[in-house]
Design a protein around this motif. Structure first.
Motif, PDB file in Angstrom:
ATOM      1  N   GLY A  68      42.115  52.551  34.053  1.00  0.00           N
ATOM      2  CA  GLY A  68      40.848  51.915  34.328  1.00  0.00           C
ATOM      3  C   GLY A  68      40.546  51.982  35.810  1.00  0.00           C
ATOM      4  N   TYR A  69      39.270  51.886  36.146  1.00  0.00           N
ATOM      5  CA  TYR A  69      38.840  51.836  37.549  1.00  0.00           C
ATOM      6  C   TYR A  69      38.235  50.463  37.804  1.00  0.00           C
ATOM      7  N   VAL A  70      38.562  49.860  38.937  1.00  0.00           N
ATOM      8  CA  VAL A  70      38.109  48.509  39.242  1.00  0.00           C
ATOM      9  C   VAL A  70      37.489  48.471  40.640  1.00  0.00           C
ATOM     10  N   PHE A  71      36.264  47.969  40.725  1.00  0.00           N
ATOM     11  CA  PHE A  71      35.633  47.674  42.007  1.00  0.00           C
ATOM     12  C   PHE A  71      35.537  46.161  42.127  1.00  0.00           C
ATOM     13  N   TYR A  72      35.951  45.615  43.272  1.00  0.00           N
ATOM     14  CA  TYR A  72      35.949  44.160  43.413  1.00  0.00           C
ATOM     15  C   TYR A  72      35.282  43.733  44.709  1.00  0.00           C
ATOM     16  N   GLN A  73      34.744  42.519  44.688  1.00  0.00           N
ATOM     17  CA  GLN A  73      34.168  41.876  45.870  1.00  0.00           C
ATOM     18  C   GLN A  73      34.568  40.404  45.857  1.00  0.00           C
ATOM     19  N   ILE A  74      34.985  39.920  47.003  1.00  0.00           N
ATOM     20  CA  ILE A  74      35.414  38.531  47.142  1.00  0.00           C
ATOM     21  C   ILE A  74      34.487  37.850  48.144  1.00  0.00           C
ATOM     22  N   PRO A  75      33.690  36.875  47.720  1.00  0.00           N
ATOM     23  CA  PRO A  75      32.752  36.233  48.636  1.00  0.00           C
ATOM     24  C   PRO A  75      33.447  35.235  49.551  1.00  0.00           C
ATOM     25  N   SER A  76      32.793  34.927  50.639  1.00  0.00           N
ATOM     26  CA  SER A  76      33.297  33.885  51.519  1.00  0.00           C
ATOM     27  C   SER A  76      33.305  32.559  50.764  1.00  0.00           C
ATOM     28  N   GLY A  77      34.391  31.810  50.882  1.00  0.00           N
ATOM     29  CA  GLY A  77      34.494  30.535  50.169  1.00  0.00           C
ATOM     30  C   GLY A  77      34.588  30.695  48.667  1.00  0.00           C
ATOM     31  N   ALA A  78      35.299  31.733  48.234  1.00  0.00           N
ATOM     32  CA  ALA A  78      35.378  32.058  46.803  1.00  0.00           C
ATOM     33  C   ALA A  78      35.978  30.923  45.983  1.00  0.00           C
ATOM     34  N   ARG A  79      35.475  30.788  44.768  1.00  0.00           N
ATOM     35  CA  ARG A  79      36.055  29.849  43.815  1.00  0.00           C
ATOM     36  C   ARG A  79      37.444  30.318  43.409  1.00  0.00           C
ATOM     37  N   ARG A  80      38.172  29.421  42.788  1.00  0.00           N
ATOM     38  CA  ARG A  80      39.566  29.708  42.436  1.00  0.00           C
ATOM     39  C   ARG A  80      39.680  30.845  41.429  1.00  0.00           C
ATOM     40  N   LEU A  81      38.828  30.847  40.393  1.00  0.00           N
ATOM     41  CA  LEU A  81      38.918  31.849  39.336  1.00  0.00           C
ATOM     42  C   LEU A  81      37.872  32.944  39.524  1.00  0.00           C
ATOM     43  N   PRO A  82      38.277  34.194  39.632  1.00  0.00           N
ATOM     44  CA  PRO A  82      37.307  35.302  39.642  1.00  0.00           C
ATOM     45  C   PRO A  82      36.796  35.581  38.232  1.00  0.00           C
ATOM     46  N   ILE A  83      35.805  36.459  38.161  1.00  0.00           N
ATOM     47  CA  ILE A  83      35.291  36.918  36.868  1.00  0.00           C
ATOM     48  C   ILE A  83      35.524  38.420  36.763  1.00  0.00           C
ATOM     49  N   VAL A  84      36.156  38.832  35.674  1.00  0.00           N
ATOM     50  CA  VAL A  84      36.350  40.248  35.363  1.00  0.00           C
ATOM     51  C   VAL A  84      35.246  40.663  34.402  1.00  0.00           C
ATOM     52  N   PHE A  85      34.503  41.698  34.751  1.00  0.00           N
ATOM     53  CA  PHE A  85      33.362  42.154  33.951  1.00  0.00           C
ATOM     54  C   PHE A  85      33.729  43.427  33.196  1.00  0.00           C
ATOM     55  N   GLN A  86      33.697  43.343  31.873  1.00  0.00           N
ATOM     56  CA  GLN A  86      34.042  44.465  30.993  1.00  0.00           C
ATOM     57  C   GLN A  86      32.781  44.962  30.288  1.00  0.00           C
ATOM     58  N   HIS A  87      32.420  46.220  30.521  1.00  0.00           N
ATOM     59  CA  HIS A  87      31.209  46.786  29.922  1.00  0.00           C
ATOM     60  C   HIS A  87      31.409  47.121  28.446  1.00  0.00           C
ATOM     61  N   GLY A  88      30.326  47.530  27.808  1.00  0.00           N
ATOM     62  CA  GLY A  88      30.353  47.887  26.396  1.00  0.00           C
ATOM     63  C   GLY A  88      30.465  49.380  26.167  1.00  0.00           C
ATOM     64  N   GLY A  89      30.273  49.787  24.923  1.00  0.00           N
ATOM     65  CA  GLY A  89      30.417  51.181  24.538  1.00  0.00           C
ATOM     66  C   GLY A  89      29.378  52.085  25.180  1.00  0.00           C
ATOM     67  N   ALA A  90      29.814  53.274  25.605  1.00  0.00           N
ATOM     68  CA  ALA A  90      28.948  54.281  26.227  1.00  0.00           C
ATOM     69  C   ALA A  90      28.247  53.748  27.478  1.00  0.00           C
TER      70      ALA A  90
END
Length: 366
Positions: A68-90
């Motif tokens: 898999g390929y992952v692009f991430y961004q962490i904002p200033s003052g980030a919350r404890r839990l990140p969100i992983v975004f999984q796309h759909g088919g095609a």
């Protein structure tokens, strides 16, 4: 033809202006970090000996793929839990980046809410296009050209042969439709959702506890991901489909058949000890509008009738075993006009707010 091309260019320029103005009005996003990486994967060695005289030959070389390929961004003052975004088919991570008319997508919307975001291209898709296996004809979306504009328009419930559904939240105009049709991505290998779930599990093991947000076929990947990691803290599934849903193998649900039977919602039986992993965190399933209430000869509304019914049975099974699953059908709470791509439509800020409130109600917004 020249007039049509000029009009599309004008509409595209207008959409870009709207996007820029919208982002400026919302203010800058301050990041403390961003980057990308691959996760998981395998290799395949070709027999023979490599020779520089025939350096394009596969002899003695190794193929890399299935990651898999992952692009991430962490904002200033980030919350404890990140969100992983999984796309759909095609689809690819582009699903979350922007809307067809150039407004901010869920990537930026949730960054502004101070959630770190991890956008995934599943194996054999997008920027994770390397595969160690060829598709042998089992994947309808492998290869080009992809003659499927009417298929996608109707299956995704944007509309029917008469155009958009009345009251549609999809951003209208030729440029937006063109952008929607150009968001599709052919697979570079076989569709393997068990592999996809394993890779997603490896991502969670790498980054730690997080919320998993999935769309469409990403739903069946999401249900299986907790089989490979204990770090999923919640699943938000937007129109999960591209089935199967998972159930205890001793409690398989009644079939829900579509008029065009290959589009019927399906179920996958798993051992109870696996299924119970889905009861250890909250799950939210969200569905849009124009879903049929009874069988109809319209592939989009009818397919999603079966998926919504199976989703309700899935949530009931999770709750029956002590879990916390909720299905929201947006028209039932007064939100109308959303298609299968509700996170990209005119009211996507409202949809994101609904998800944010649910996360808050579960204590997952800290």
């Amino acid at each position: 033809m020249a007039k049509r091309t000029a009009l599309l260019r004008l509409l595209s320029a207008a959409a870009a202006s709207v996007m820029a103005a919208s982002a400026l009005a919302a203010g800058p996003i301050v990041l403390q970090g961003q980057g990308s990486f691959t996760v998981g994967g395998s290799t395949l060695r070709h027999a023979g000996t490599f020779s520089e005289k025939n350096f394009l030959s596969p002899e003695g070389q190794t193929a890399y793929g299935d990651h898999g390929y992952v692009f991430y961004q962490i904002p200033s003052g980030a919350r404890r839990l990140p969100i992983v975004f999984q796309h759909g088919g095609a689809q690819t991570k582009r699903t979350w980046e922007s809307t067809p008319d150039g407004r901010e997508g869920f990537q930026n919307i949730f960054l502004r809410k101070r959630y770190s975001v991890y956008l995934v291209d599943q194996p054999h898709m997008g920027e994770a296009g390397l595969s160690t296996r060829k598709d042998e004809g089992g994947n309808a979306w492998a290869g080009n050209p992809l003659f499927a504009d009417q298929t996608f328009f109707r299956l995704c419930r944007l509309g029917d042969g008469n155009g958009f559904f009345k009251g549609s939240q999809f951003p209208g105009g030729a440029a937006a439709v063109d952008a929607f049709q150009r968001s599709w991505n052919p697979y570079s290998g076989p569709l393997d959702n068990e592999l996809n779930a394993k890779v997603l599990g490896q991502l969670f093991e790498r980054i730690g506890p997080a919320v998993l947000m999935a769309h469409s076929m990403g739903g069946t990947i999401a249900w299986r991901t907790p089989f490979y990691t204990n770090k999923v803290r919640a699943i938000v599934a937007l129109e999960p489909g591209g089935t199967p849903f998972v159930f205890p193998d001793t409690e398989m649900p009644r079939p829900v058949k579509a008029v065009f039977e290959p589009l019927s919602a399906t179920a996958l039986g798993v051992p109870m000890e696996k299924f119970l992993k889905l009861t250890r965190f909250p799950i939210l399933l969200v569905y849009g509008d124009n879903i049929a209430e009874k069988p109809v000869a319209a592939v989009g509304p009818d397919k999603w009738r079966t998926e919504l019914e199976m989703a309700r049975q899935f949530a009931a099974a999770v709750n029956r075993h002590g879990g916390d699953a909720r299905v929201i059908h947006l028209p039932e709470i007064g939100i109308r006009g959303n298609s299968h791509f509700l996170m990209t439509e005119k009211n996507n800020v409202q949809i994101a707010g609904l998800i944010e409130e649910w996360l808050r109600s579960k204590g997952l917004d800290r």
